[in-house]
Design a protein around this motif. Structure first.
Motif, PDB file in Angstrom:
ATOM      1  N   ILE A  24       7.442  -7.310   5.325  1.00  0.00           N
ATOM      2  CA  ILE A  24       6.183  -7.969   5.697  1.00  0.00           C
ATOM      3  C   ILE A  24       6.246  -9.435   5.286  1.00  0.00           C
ATOM      4  O   ILE A  24       6.326  -9.763   4.101  1.00  0.00           O
ATOM      5  CB  ILE A  24       4.991  -7.267   5.039  1.00  0.00           C
ATOM      6  CG1 ILE A  24       4.962  -5.794   5.459  1.00  0.00           C
ATOM      7  CG2 ILE A  24       3.684  -7.961   5.416  1.00  0.00           C
ATOM      8  CD1 ILE A  24       3.947  -4.955   4.703  1.00  0.00           C
ATOM      9  N   THR A  79       3.323 -11.375   2.975  1.00  0.00           N
ATOM     10  CA  THR A  79       3.240 -11.011   1.561  1.00  0.00           C
ATOM     11  C   THR A  79       4.607 -10.985   0.876  1.00  0.00           C
ATOM     12  O   THR A  79       4.674 -10.736  -0.324  1.00  0.00           O
ATOM     13  CB  THR A  79       2.569  -9.636   1.388  1.00  0.00           C
ATOM     14  OG1 THR A  79       3.322  -8.648   2.102  1.00  0.00           O
ATOM     15  CG2 THR A  79       1.141  -9.658   1.912  1.00  0.00           C
ATOM     16  N   THR A 125       6.937  -8.753   1.211  1.00  0.00           N
ATOM     17  CA  THR A 125       7.040  -7.379   0.717  1.00  0.00           C
ATOM     18  C   THR A 125       8.077  -6.575   1.499  1.00  0.00           C
ATOM     19  O   THR A 125       8.103  -6.625   2.732  1.00  0.00           O
ATOM     20  CB  THR A 125       5.676  -6.671   0.812  1.00  0.00           C
ATOM     21  OG1 THR A 125       4.709  -7.405   0.055  1.00  0.00           O
ATOM     22  CG2 THR A 125       5.751  -5.250   0.285  1.00  0.00           C
ATOM     23  N   SER A 154       2.279  -9.086   9.202  1.00  0.00           N
ATOM     24  CA  SER A 154       1.173  -8.754   8.307  1.00  0.00           C
ATOM     25  C   SER A 154       1.213  -7.311   7.831  1.00  0.00           C
ATOM     26  O   SER A 154       1.935  -6.470   8.381  1.00  0.00           O
ATOM     27  CB  SER A 154      -0.157  -8.998   9.043  1.00  0.00           C
ATOM     28  OG  SER A 154      -0.284  -8.091  10.126  1.00  0.00           O
ATOM     29  N   VAL A 155       0.405  -7.036   6.816  1.00  0.00           N
ATOM     30  CA  VAL A 155       0.281  -5.679   6.285  1.00  0.00           C
ATOM     31  C   VAL A 155      -0.222  -4.700   7.355  1.00  0.00           C
ATOM     32  O   VAL A 155       0.333  -3.603   7.487  1.00  0.00           O
ATOM     33  CB  VAL A 155      -0.621  -5.659   5.038  1.00  0.00           C
ATOM     34  CG1 VAL A 155      -0.929  -4.224   4.614  1.00  0.00           C
ATOM     35  CG2 VAL A 155       0.048  -6.419   3.890  1.00  0.00           C
ATOM     36  N   TRP A 206       6.431  -0.063  -2.242  1.00  0.00           N
ATOM     37  CA  TRP A 206       6.179  -1.436  -1.803  1.00  0.00           C
ATOM     38  C   TRP A 206       6.730  -2.383  -2.863  1.00  0.00           C
ATOM     39  O   TRP A 206       6.335  -2.334  -4.023  1.00  0.00           O
ATOM     40  CB  TRP A 206       4.680  -1.668  -1.614  1.00  0.00           C
ATOM     41  CG  TRP A 206       4.069  -0.817  -0.540  1.00  0.00           C
ATOM     42  CD1 TRP A 206       3.982   0.543  -0.504  1.00  0.00           C
ATOM     43  CD2 TRP A 206       3.465  -1.276   0.677  1.00  0.00           C
ATOM     44  NE1 TRP A 206       3.360   0.961   0.647  1.00  0.00           N
ATOM     45  CE2 TRP A 206       3.040  -0.132   1.390  1.00  0.00           C
ATOM     46  CE3 TRP A 206       3.248  -2.538   1.218  1.00  0.00           C
ATOM     47  CZ2 TRP A 206       2.397  -0.228   2.615  1.00  0.00           C
ATOM     48  CZ3 TRP A 206       2.608  -2.641   2.447  1.00  0.00           C
ATOM     49  CH2 TRP A 206       2.193  -1.490   3.137  1.00  0.00           C
ATOM     50  N   SER A 219       7.482  -6.310  -3.946  1.00  0.00           N
ATOM     51  CA  SER A 219       7.308  -7.753  -3.778  1.00  0.00           C
ATOM     52  C   SER A 219       8.017  -8.442  -4.943  1.00  0.00           C
ATOM     53  O   SER A 219       7.427  -8.703  -5.986  1.00  0.00           O
ATOM     54  CB  SER A 219       5.825  -8.125  -3.743  1.00  0.00           C
ATOM     55  OG  SER A 219       5.175  -7.535  -2.633  1.00  0.00           O
TER      56      SER A 219
END
Length: 218
Positions: free
Chosen positions: A124, A127, A129, A163-164, A179, A181
């Protein structure tokens, strides 16, 4: 009038135009922020990954085995954990001993592994991620949480979304989603950052494209 009555009064006034006790609330969230090209989305992913202190590499599909071998050698990794469904050619040039993931492996055994290499489910951009879903090329959740060094391969642009909400559309909610990050990190009350507390201390992400895509983006 006390504080409780004032707060409840505000809530009643805010709901005064709602028809019916269980009327749904329509929310109009943006699916993505801005209008980006595919190349700009990949660049945003790389930028945000770096902001989270992940180390970002880029290569073509043909160069991936040599890239991974070089990364493991630079790390000094003598052992690398391999999920059961990882593409065999990815580690064909690596000199580190390849250790297959086994259900009976203990946390202590996993902790002695130098590195782990996995694919991902989706990345993503907004973010920074990386999401793993437990597929065969990613393995069980614990193999990416116990070893101190995680290399994650992202196929671009196929696995990259903005995007998420777009990422969620590609994921199965019943899968064991992880997830990520950046590398594992936490801060105490003094804001002293400590990495590697509940996951790998070092995260390296390889953005790999086929030759045609790499030539277009160069």
């Amino acid at each position: 009038m006390n504080s409780r009555e004032r707060i409840l009064g505000r809530v009643r006034r805010a709901l005064s135009d709602v028809s019916g006790e269980d009327a749904p609330v329509e929310r109009t969230y943006l699916r993505e922020h801005g209008d980006r090209s595919v190349e700009e989305t990949v660049e945003l992913l790389a930028e945000n990954l770096a902001d989270y202190r992940a180390i970002v590499h880029r290569c073509t599909t043909a160069d991936l085995p040599a890239t991974l071998a070089g990364m493991l050698a630079a790390r000094g990794a003598k052992t690398v954990l391999v999920p059961p469904g990882l593409e065999p050619s990815w580690l064909a040039e690596a000199e580190a001993e390849q250790v297959p993931d086994r259900a009976e492996s203990t946390p202590h055994e996993l902790d002695r592994i130098d590195s782990v290499v996995t694919a991902c489910a989706v990345a993503i951009a907004e973010t920074g991620t990386i999401v793993l879903d437990g597929s065969p090329d990613q393995g069980r959740r614990r193999i990416t949480l116990v070893p101190d060094h995680h290399i994650c391969v992202v196929r671009v642009p196929d696995q990259v979304v903005s995007s998420v909400p777009q990422g969620l559309e590609r994921l199965d909610p019943v899968s064991p989603l992880t997830w990520i990050s950046g590398p594992s990190a936490t801060s105490d009350i003094e804001l002293d950052r400590v990495e590697g507390v509940h996951g790998p201390r070092t995260l390296e992400v390889v953005l790999v494209a086929d030759q045609a895509s790499a030539e277009v983006n160069s």
